[in-house]
Design an enzyme around this catalytic site. Structure first.
Site, mmCIF file in Angstrom:
data_model
loop_
_atom_site.group_PDB
_atom_site.id
_atom_site.type_symbol
_atom_site.label_atom_id
_atom_site.label_comp_id
_atom_site.label_asym_id
_atom_site.label_seq_id
_atom_site.Cartn_x
_atom_site.Cartn_y
_atom_site.Cartn_z
ATOM 1 N N HIS A 276 0.809 -1.218 0.000
ATOM 2 C CA HIS A 276 0.000 0.000 0.000
ATOM 3 C C HIS A 276 0.842 1.267 0.000
ATOM 4 C CE1 HIS A 276 -4.061 -1.800 0.778
ATOM 5 N NE2 HIS A 276 -3.289 -2.820 1.108
ATOM 6 N N ASP B 171 3.715 9.157 -1.131
ATOM 7 C CA ASP B 171 2.544 8.385 -0.748
ATOM 8 C C ASP B 171 2.312 7.284 -1.768
ATOM 9 O OD1 ASP B 171 0.590 7.977 1.169
ATOM 10 O OD2 ASP B 171 -0.160 10.022 1.038
#
Length: 467
Positions: free
Chosen positions: A158, A371
């Site tokens: 992730h 991110d």
């Protein structure tokens, strides 16, 4: 079709899976309900050795079994607070300066992965497919193979996968990548992350990578093992978010906010309190806006919601102190008796309450330093009023930047550049805002949460474990 077994560091409660959670919880629970299966992982509790060794606690919700275990204090300190979040998290987010490596913490990380795998083996049936999530569990497949498990095992990362020269800063980098190669399928958020992994295999593991010719899939060989890799962009259910945001827009918390703004423009930011999110840089960009465009003083407010996280890790305590100091300093410069430029809220809000606040704002300010994807950016777009949408100002280092071409893209290290983007967004005419919104919504619908989930599981189920 066999059952699905989902393994994650934390297991969402049955209550959370019914709509209050986002991302991983909503996506995988839908797949679990369809196929039936088990969600296995840490309960979030620190317990005694006796309780930890008693076996998983099982809770049934329809066709889904929630199986959780507690961690001892030692395991929590070494596996979770130590190697996972003091070594892997900062390095994978390109913050080597904040990383700490301790051999005993790495040993604890591997020990807990092996212990968790042993606990899970008793729940696995021959036709099950296993889907493991995130950086806490890199060695998990290797541990399952040592237990004799031959089922297909997939892994989804992730967070970003760092470039090889960054990854080399972790002393046991080769062991970690070798462990990853025990999976049958590895999924990444972006093409850049996939390429970084391939680059490591070729340059540092004498491996080989071949494109499959189907989308962004590839076959890799290294350490005597063969695996598949792919890019699976996690998304949201945009129409569901839009409906919920509209439903909540007349609730008291929204009315209170609108009244307190007294007609001022609203910039909304929502992040976990984490150094990877670029919070301090964001505050300084907002300061530049007020400094360089004085007409906005008293006419625009930044609301930053930053729930605390990992509060027992030193670097997180430091970022909280720094952020509070910056908010106080900037407010001291530009506040008036009836105006506070930055409203900094260090607390957690219900997800649907946040969606309704997004709908009321003129700008979504999402500027992480790095991110994996950043679902807040996607949620912001989905929550907008189609007749009067706000503008997303988004970091080029968010995985979502590759999809949301209707956003104003910024470099979070450039405070003046971000302030200029804020000025552009504040002055943007309605026709352009609508066009950008439609562009982004088209992308969200194309790769929604269901597409992410179903495409990964389709590819994983199609693989047969190689001898």
């Amino acid at each position: 079709m066999g059952r699905l077994i989902v393994v994650s560091n934390r297991v969402a409660t049955p209550t959370e899976t019914k709509g209050s959670a986002g991302g991983l919880a909503v996506g995988v629970f839908g797949a679990l309900k369809d196929a039936g299966g088990v969600w296995f992982g840490w309960s979030g509790d620190v317990v005694s050795e006796t309780v930890a060794n008693a076996g998983p606690v099982l809770e049934q919700e329809g066709s889904v079994t929630f199986a959780t275990v507690g961690l001892t204090r030692k395991d929590y300190d070494q596996y979770y607070r130590g190697f996972s979040n003091a070594t892997l998290w900062p390095v994978f987010h390109y913050r080597n300066d904040l990383a700490r490596y301790e051999r005993d913490e790495y040993a604890g990380y591997r020990r807990v992965n092996a212990w968790l795998a042993h606990k899970l083996t008793k729940l696995i049936e021959p036709d099950d497919v296993i889907w493991v999530h995130d950086y806490h569990l890199i060695p998990f497949a290797e541990a399952l193979r040592a237990e004799g498990v031959t089922n297909p095992i997939g892994f989804f990362l992730h967070i970003p996968f760092p470039a090889p020269q960054i990854l080399l800063n972790i002393p046991p980098h080769e062991e970690l990548v070798k462990s990853l190669c025990c999976y049958d399928l590895i999924g990444f958020q972006t093409r850049n992350d996939q390429v970084a992994f391939h680059d490591y295999l070729v340059r540092h593991a004498r491996g080989e990578v071949t494109d499959t010719g189907e989308g962004e899939g590839a076959v890799a060989s290294a350490f005597g093992r063969t695996l598949h890799t792919g890019v699976y962009r996690i998304g949201v259910f945009p129409d569901e978010i839009a409906e919920q945001a509209k439903r909540y827009e007349s609730r008291q918390h929204v009315l209170d906010l609108k009244q307190s703004l007294e007609g001022r423009k609203l910039i909304m930011s929502v992040d976990r309190l984490d150094y990877s999110k670029g919070l301090v840089e964001r505050f300084r960009a907002f300061e530049q806006l007020l400094e360089r465009a004085p007409e906005w003083r008293g006419n625009v407010t930044l609301v930053q919601i930053a729930p605390p996280t990992r509060s027992d890790v030193d670097t997180y305590q430091q970022i909280r102190q720094e952020l509070e100091g910056e908010a106080g300093r900037i407010n001291g410069r530009f506040s008036a008796l009836d105006y506070t430029p930055i409203r900094y809220l260090n607390q957690r809000y219900d997800r649907w309450k946040l969606m309704s606040l997004f709908r009321e704002s003129q700008i979504g300010f999402v500027t992480p330093l790095h991110d994996g994807m950043n679902l807040v950016a996607k949620e912001y777009v989905a929550a907008q009023n189609p007749d009067d949408p706000g503008v997303l100002v988004l970091s080029i280092f968010a995985g979502a930047a590759a999809e949301l071409s209707g956003a104003l893209l910024v470099n979070p290290h450039d405070a003046i550049g971000m302030s200029e983007a804020l000025q552009q967004a504040l002055a943007m005419p309605l026709a352009e805002r609508k066009a950008r919104y439609e562009t982004n919504m088209t992308a969200l619908r194309k790769n929604d949460l269901g597409v992410w989930r179903d495409s990964f599981l389709r590819d994983l189920r199609s693989l047969k474990r190689e001898a």
